[in-house]
Design a protein around this motif. Sequence first.
Motif, PDB file in Angstrom:
ATOM      1  N   THR A 772       0.828  -1.200   0.000  1.00 41.19           N
ATOM      2  CA  THR A 772       0.000   0.000   0.000  1.00 41.19           C
ATOM      3  C   THR A 772       0.864   1.253   0.000  1.00 41.19           C
ATOM      4  OG1 THR A 772      -0.117   0.069   2.410  1.00 41.19           O
ATOM      5  CG2 THR A 772      -1.806  -1.222   1.249  1.00 41.19           C
ATOM      6  N   ALA A 773       0.233   2.386  -0.294  1.00 43.85           N
ATOM      7  CA  ALA A 773       0.931   3.672  -0.293  1.00 43.85           C
ATOM      8  C   ALA A 773       1.473   3.995   1.095  1.00 43.85           C
ATOM      9  CB  ALA A 773      -0.020   4.767  -0.772  1.00 43.85           C
ATOM     10  N   LYS A 774       0.740   3.629   2.121  1.00 42.51           N
ATOM     11  CA  LYS A 774       1.184   3.908   3.495  1.00 42.51           C
ATOM     12  C   LYS A 774       2.462   3.137   3.809  1.00 42.51           C
ATOM     13  CE  LYS A 774      -0.416   3.859   8.298  1.00 42.51           C
ATOM     14  NZ  LYS A 774      -1.553   3.544   9.205  1.00 42.51           N
ATOM     15  N   GLU A 775       2.542   1.892   3.371  1.00 41.86           N
ATOM     16  CA  GLU A 775       3.746   1.095   3.616  1.00 41.86           C
ATOM     17  C   GLU A 775       4.938   1.664   2.864  1.00 41.86           C
ATOM     18  OE1 GLU A 775       1.859  -3.341   4.375  1.00 41.86           O
ATOM     19  OE2 GLU A 775       2.037  -2.592   2.325  1.00 41.86           O
ATOM     20  N   VAL A 776       4.713   2.139   1.649  1.00 46.78           N
ATOM     21  CA  VAL A 776       5.795   2.745   0.883  1.00 46.78           C
ATOM     22  C   VAL A 776       6.295   4.004   1.570  1.00 46.78           C
ATOM     23  CG1 VAL A 776       6.340   3.927  -1.286  1.00 46.78           C
ATOM     24  CG2 VAL A 776       5.091   1.766  -1.331  1.00 46.78           C
ATOM     25  N   VAL A 777       5.379   4.793   2.128  1.00 48.70           N
ATOM     26  CA  VAL A 777       5.777   6.004   2.851  1.00 48.70           C
ATOM     27  C   VAL A 777       6.698   5.642   4.009  1.00 48.70           C
ATOM     28  CG1 VAL A 777       4.927   7.842   4.354  1.00 48.70           C
ATOM     29  CG2 VAL A 777       3.792   7.391   2.175  1.00 48.70           C
ATOM     30  N   CYS A 778       6.341   4.615   4.764  1.00 51.79           N
ATOM     31  CA  CYS A 778       7.166   4.194   5.904  1.00 51.79           C
ATOM     32  C   CYS A 778       8.577   3.820   5.445  1.00 51.79           C
ATOM     33  CB  CYS A 778       6.512   3.019   6.620  1.00 51.79           C
ATOM     34  SG  CYS A 778       4.937   3.400   7.403  1.00 51.79           S
ATOM     35  N   LEU A 795       2.218   9.849   0.139  1.00 52.00           N
ATOM     36  CA  LEU A 795       2.739   9.540  -1.194  1.00 52.00           C
ATOM     37  C   LEU A 795       1.902  10.297  -2.217  1.00 52.00           C
ATOM     38  CD1 LEU A 795       4.918   7.767  -2.550  1.00 52.00           C
ATOM     39  CD2 LEU A 795       3.125   6.066  -2.952  1.00 52.00           C
ATOM     40  N   CYS A 796       2.570  11.057  -3.059  1.00 52.06           N
ATOM     41  CA  CYS A 796       1.887  11.840  -4.084  1.00 52.06           C
ATOM     42  C   CYS A 796       2.301  11.361  -5.465  1.00 52.06           C
ATOM     43  CB  CYS A 796       2.216  13.330  -3.948  1.00 52.06           C
ATOM     44  SG  CYS A 796       1.450  14.094  -2.522  1.00 52.06           S
ATOM     45  N   GLU A 797       1.369  11.427  -6.381  1.00 48.73           N
ATOM     46  CA  GLU A 797       1.663  11.146  -7.778  1.00 48.73           C
ATOM     47  C   GLU A 797       1.665  12.448  -8.556  1.00 48.73           C
ATOM     48  OE1 GLU A 797      -0.065   8.694 -11.668  1.00 48.73           O
ATOM     49  OE2 GLU A 797      -1.134   8.623  -9.743  1.00 48.73           O
ATOM     50  N   ARG A 809      -1.524  14.748  -7.132  1.00 48.07           N
ATOM     51  CA  ARG A 809      -2.596  14.244  -6.265  1.00 48.07           C
ATOM     52  C   ARG A 809      -2.016  13.366  -5.184  1.00 48.07           C
ATOM     53  NH1 ARG A 809      -5.824   8.952  -8.055  1.00 48.07           N
ATOM     54  NH2 ARG A 809      -4.210   7.818  -9.165  1.00 48.07           N
ATOM     55  N   ARG A 810      -2.653  13.444  -4.026  1.00 49.99           N
ATOM     56  CA  ARG A 810      -2.234  12.625  -2.892  1.00 49.99           C
ATOM     57  C   ARG A 810      -2.939  11.280  -2.970  1.00 49.99           C
ATOM     58  NH1 ARG A 810      -2.887  14.200   3.571  1.00 49.99           N
ATOM     59  NH2 ARG A 810      -2.485  12.095   4.386  1.00 49.99           N
ATOM     60  N   LEU A 811      -2.178  10.207  -2.803  1.00 53.88           N
ATOM     61  CA  LEU A 811      -2.741   8.864  -2.898  1.00 53.88           C
ATOM     62  C   LEU A 811      -3.288   8.410  -1.554  1.00 53.88           C
ATOM     63  CD1 LEU A 811      -0.034   7.101  -5.104  1.00 53.88           C
ATOM     64  CD2 LEU A 811      -2.101   8.296  -5.835  1.00 53.88           C
ATOM     65  N   PRO A 812      -4.447   7.745  -1.542  1.00 50.71           N
ATOM     66  CA  PRO A 812      -4.982   7.202  -0.278  1.00 50.71           C
ATOM     67  C   PRO A 812      -4.015   6.186   0.327  1.00 50.71           C
ATOM     68  CG  PRO A 812      -6.645   7.152  -2.027  1.00 50.71           C
ATOM     69  CD  PRO A 812      -5.345   7.492  -2.679  1.00 50.71           C
ATOM     70  N   ASP A 813      -4.078   6.041   1.635  1.00 43.90           N
ATOM     71  CA  ASP A 813      -3.151   5.146   2.333  1.00 43.90           C
ATOM     72  C   ASP A 813      -3.265   3.706   1.853  1.00 43.90           C
ATOM     73  OD1 ASP A 813      -2.188   7.237   3.771  1.00 43.90           O
ATOM     74  OD2 ASP A 813      -3.341   6.825   5.589  1.00 43.90           O
ATOM     75  N   GLN A 814      -4.475   3.270   1.495  1.00 41.93           N
ATOM     76  CA  GLN A 814      -4.685   1.872   1.105  1.00 41.93           C
ATOM     77  C   GLN A 814      -4.499   1.646  -0.398  1.00 41.93           C
ATOM     78  OE1 GLN A 814      -5.079  -0.552   3.325  1.00 41.93           O
ATOM     79  NE2 GLN A 814      -4.859   1.032   4.882  1.00 41.93           N
ATOM     80  N   PHE A 815      -4.029   2.647  -1.102  1.00 45.77           N
ATOM     81  CA  PHE A 815      -3.818   2.538  -2.542  1.00 45.77           C
ATOM     82  C   PHE A 815      -2.733   1.500  -2.817  1.00 45.77           C
ATOM     83  CE2 PHE A 815      -3.123   4.317  -6.838  1.00 45.77           C
ATOM     84  CZ  PHE A 815      -4.451   4.539  -7.190  1.00 45.77           C
ATOM     85  N   SER A 816      -3.023   0.532  -3.699  1.00 48.85           N
ATOM     86  CA  SER A 816      -2.069  -0.547  -3.984  1.00 48.85           C
ATOM     87  C   SER A 816      -1.821  -0.627  -5.495  1.00 48.85           C
ATOM     88  CB  SER A 816      -2.588  -1.885  -3.449  1.00 48.85           C
ATOM     89  OG  SER A 816      -3.820  -2.209  -4.055  1.00 48.85           O
ATOM     90  N   LYS A 817      -1.102  -1.685  -5.913  1.00 50.48           N
ATOM     91  CA  LYS A 817      -0.716  -1.867  -7.315  1.00 50.48           C
ATOM     92  C   LYS A 817       0.009  -0.624  -7.832  1.00 50.48           C
ATOM     93  CE  LYS A 817      -4.501  -5.070  -8.292  1.00 50.48           C
ATOM     94  NZ  LYS A 817      -5.702  -5.357  -9.104  1.00 50.48           N
ATOM     95  N   LEU A 818       0.930  -0.141  -7.031  1.00 51.08           N
ATOM     96  CA  LEU A 818       1.585   1.127  -7.320  1.00 51.08           C
ATOM     97  C   LEU A 818       2.463   1.040  -8.564  1.00 51.08           C
ATOM     98  CD1 LEU A 818       2.518   2.004  -3.645  1.00 51.08           C
ATOM     99  CD2 LEU A 818       0.752   3.079  -5.025  1.00 51.08           C
TER     100      LEU A 818
END
Length: 1205
Positions: A772-778, A795-797, A809-818
């Motif tokens: 997820t986007a939250k895990e990538v941020v960490c 995480l922003c795209e 745009r800011r990605l939601p924390d649960q956003f996956s398949k990045l």
Amino acid sequence: MNSPVDPGARQALKKKPPERTPEDLNTIYSYLHGMEILSNLREHQLRLMSTRARYERYSGNQILFCSETIARCWYILLSGSVLMKDSMVLPPCSFGKQFGGKRGCDCLVLEPSEMIVVENSKDNEDSILQREIPARQSRRRFRKINYKGERQTITDDVDINSYLSLPADLTKMHITDNPHPQVPHVSSSQSGCSIASDSGSSSLSDIYQATESEVGDVDLTRLPEGPVDSEDEEEEDEEIDRTDPLQGRDLVRECLEKEPADKTDDDIEQLLEFMHQLPAFANMTMSVRRELCSVMVFEVVEQAGATILEDGQELDSWYVILNGTVEISHSDGKVENLFMGNSFGITPTLDKQYMHGVVRTKVDDCQFVCIAQQDYWRILNHVEKNTHKVEEEGEIVMVHEHRELDRSGTRKGHIVIKATPERLIMHLIEEHSIVDPTYIEDFLLTYRTFLESPLDVGIKLLEWFKIDSLRDKVTRIVLLWVNNHFNDFEGDPAMTRFLEEFEKNLEDTKMNGHLRLLNIACAAKAKWRQVVLQKASRESPLHFSLNGGSEKGFGIFVEGVEPGSKAADAGLKRGDQIMEVNGQNFENITFVKALEILRNNTHLALTVKTNIFVFKELLSRTEQEKSGVPHIPKIAEKKSNRHSIQDVPGDIEQTSQEKGNKKVKANTVSGGRNKIRKILDKTRFSILPPKLFSDGGLSQSQDDSIVGTRHCRHSLAIMPIPGTLSSSSPDLLQPTTSMLDFSNPSDIPDQVIRVFKADQQSCYIIISKDTTAKEVVCHAVHEFGLTGASDTYSLCEVSVTPEGVIKQRRLPDQFSKLADRIQLNGRYYLKNNMETETLCSDEDAQELLKESQLSMLQLSTIELATQLSMRDFDLFRNIEPTEYIDDLFKLESKTGNTHLKEFEDIVNQETFWVASEILTESNQLKRMKIVKHFIKIALHCRECKNFNSMFAIISGLNLASVARLRGTWEKLPSKYEKHLQDLQDLFDPSRNMAKYRNILSSQSMQPPIIPLFPVVKKDMTFLHEGNDSKVDGLVNFEKLRMIAKEIRQVIRMTSANMDPAMMFRQRSLSQGSTNSNMLDVQGGAHKKRARRSSLLNAKKLYEDAQMARKVKQYLSSLDVETDEEKFQMMSLQLEPAYGTLTKTITEKRSAKLSEMSPVPMRSAGQTAKAHLHQPHRVSQVLQVPAVNLHPIRKKGQAKDPATLM
């Protein structure tokens, strides 16, 4: 439910092979000999199998084998059921890899099951599936006809080595039967055997790599070269040059040249498979064809113009043309042309008959098979003795035919050849003989051609279910129906109600095991659906209720839907699992978070799938919680966001060195349940509560990054890698080295993304699809060495439009398949939520925009071939078997034939793509490089076993508008012209495209395969139009059986996943590419060194992924011209006409193309003429025409050979 196993055979199979007596071996042989699924194996194969097979019984919920483990055996399922990939395997059936190598998927035993386990052969042993091809003791015998029509019988000793070359003769040649002294021997296949490979087979490049060291490279030193290539191109050229042409023996011709008395059962099977493609044998029963194959004699006429039969000459044989063309000149001046597959000569009577007209050959090397008048009359007029008619109320309702599969007399029985629809339904529950093992599968596929509704079958099954003796058989039929053709139930309310009623009957009769299997089959086969809902405002009700959540160990499920609501109208149903909402993954999300997302959005794009089985488990768990019954604890939360790769996770069973010879069952609570869940997750459903990484599963490590990377401009992080569990199957070792699984499950970190900061520093992060986007941020916060809490970052795209507008745009924390979502014109940035900062400057935006603009020559030919193959294979494998039937019989399909039609159009699209790229390039040198680029792509497509794209590219290069570009072709290096010629030779149309069919049917050609679709459709069209659908008012089930068999062979080509990591695996390993480094990580003993190697190559892995994105974007945005008249005009603008010489060259290339193509193509002149009448018509270059067929024993009108090929 369990199939009975002969007690004597079971006892003999339980003995160790060295302890078996000759009596035991005979008992095992007799048992195997009578098995339906082994009916195509010969005696020597079954004898060898008797020495290696053993009996095993496995309990339910047990892992049989894991992907990426070594295949030391394969299995014959006698009772019970297993799950592989997204399909349930039911008895009697065989599965597993028979030739060693690594397993391509996991296998789970669903219920107590009995199996025969067959050991794979070792390097110094004979393969069980290898056909016995001894040096022939018989003499070769066939007839030659000279120019004057005089016949000469050729009888000589046979030198088996004289057949090593491929003379383009006939079909069904097994290329690996070649006893070439320099090429390692590979066992051949039994093409009709129902032994299916598990997914994961060697690429065709493996074959080339295996032989290149001994065969050697092609000597191209004296060939003229064109402009100097780059070093990368030269390395690629070396790989292309090492590709050795496929060789092999022509087994069909060997069988034809044998004396009829010397033909073995195996020879007759070979001939039978070839002859059924010829129009002359249409509408004949299988037993008639078999008898004709056993007595036919081979004739060859080497010269054109030779007289075969004179006018008025007495006839003594029936002739069928195998190759070439003949003409019959009648006394009235009429000339009739006959082509391959047509017949002439006597009719089936014993009266004297005379030839009307003169029969001459029109081309060299005409070949025929001849059946003597006495044999022809006897076989065709004694059909009645082999048939049995079933009458009801004075009317014939079914006709059986007696068949023998071999001359031993043990494999014989009756088979249905025609019947009324009602009698065919009744036959579902009757006993099926050994000669008709696939009746139920054939019926379930083809019933739609003679029944108005599938409910006619469903009603009968519900009636029979009430009979105790039939209950088990009926349940198996329904399981098979759901497993093979779930699309018959999805979208059909009547069939959905039938399924619900059948489930209720299973519940009422306490057949819980069967009910569980039915629910698993439904969950495995259910497809993802898109449901779009619009709410007036955020406060508007959802009109459906939810249950589940990760805190309960389940996904999010729809518990109820209000009748008549928008949700119900949109297709949302009780028991649907919500997989995604607006692009956010819902497979591992809390109930509260899921509800919040659904309520806070007015536009809801839901991805759902039916998952009744897990939904019932959820309801059962909920009831247990309400009643106070204890249950499995909740999922343990991960305490850390960074882990290193460890030797063996804590929940994996210990190695044999640690535990001695003590075996641990695979279905233990911690490790086994997790592994079983993983296997089922690959089919998108779960049988056990999910459990993420436990505290002991992944250990912390101080050595979790490369020294100094934190201060570099580019650094890297890696997501946790889960371990795998060893299986209790006796053929597996402890898989301590299988920590990475290349079957591509969603939780394996096999992708890399690049994350930037505002100062344009970046790091590479290895992730999985579900990260997820939250895990990538960490991870990014850690890699950049930032001191703030990860919650203060997001995480922003950032993307740049073609007009240069920067979007953020800011990605939601649960956003996956990045990794899949990022585009070439976009980047991921780590943004501090507490600060206002510019992430991407105008200069960086321009650089990003420039990088996103692509031309074909910038792209890797290997990656282009890979992505073409992946895209085409995805379409090909999604074609439902029923789509072929609906398209063939012009039936109205409830689900539509969209996948079939899209795949059918691919050849045209890719052909025009080739021409568009070449003709839109004004620079001649670049144009030549594009031609060379396409030849390389075609060669790589051959390695990927993508014959469809390979043919399309060759067709595009041979279009008249491209072939006439003399200046471009003159600059092409000679070795590429040779490569192109080799590719064209593969599609030589002579003998019904024998070369192509030989390679396709060889043992080395294992799935995944993308066949040449025009040939597939032509074969099916011939079977359909060449045989009547009704005979004497009864359904011709023999025709439907042949069509079903053809479809099964096509579907088998998709039985393995097309994994890009495996396509060029040998090349990757030899060159030390990123993939090989990823493989190196499997070594537990050198964990740190392997991990450092992986980290150091993360940039290379990212660059490879970026190239894949470039190719995908390029292919998705192609602007292809489809007007051939415009092609001709563009071609003339590039290179004006050069006069007669150019015309001659163009005509030669066009002639070569017309000879190569399995379907007719129009010349430039014909194209221009057509456009005069239809100026806006989009031409379809490679559409398959209707196949004109010739009824048996009738001389048809002269036809174009291209339509009969």
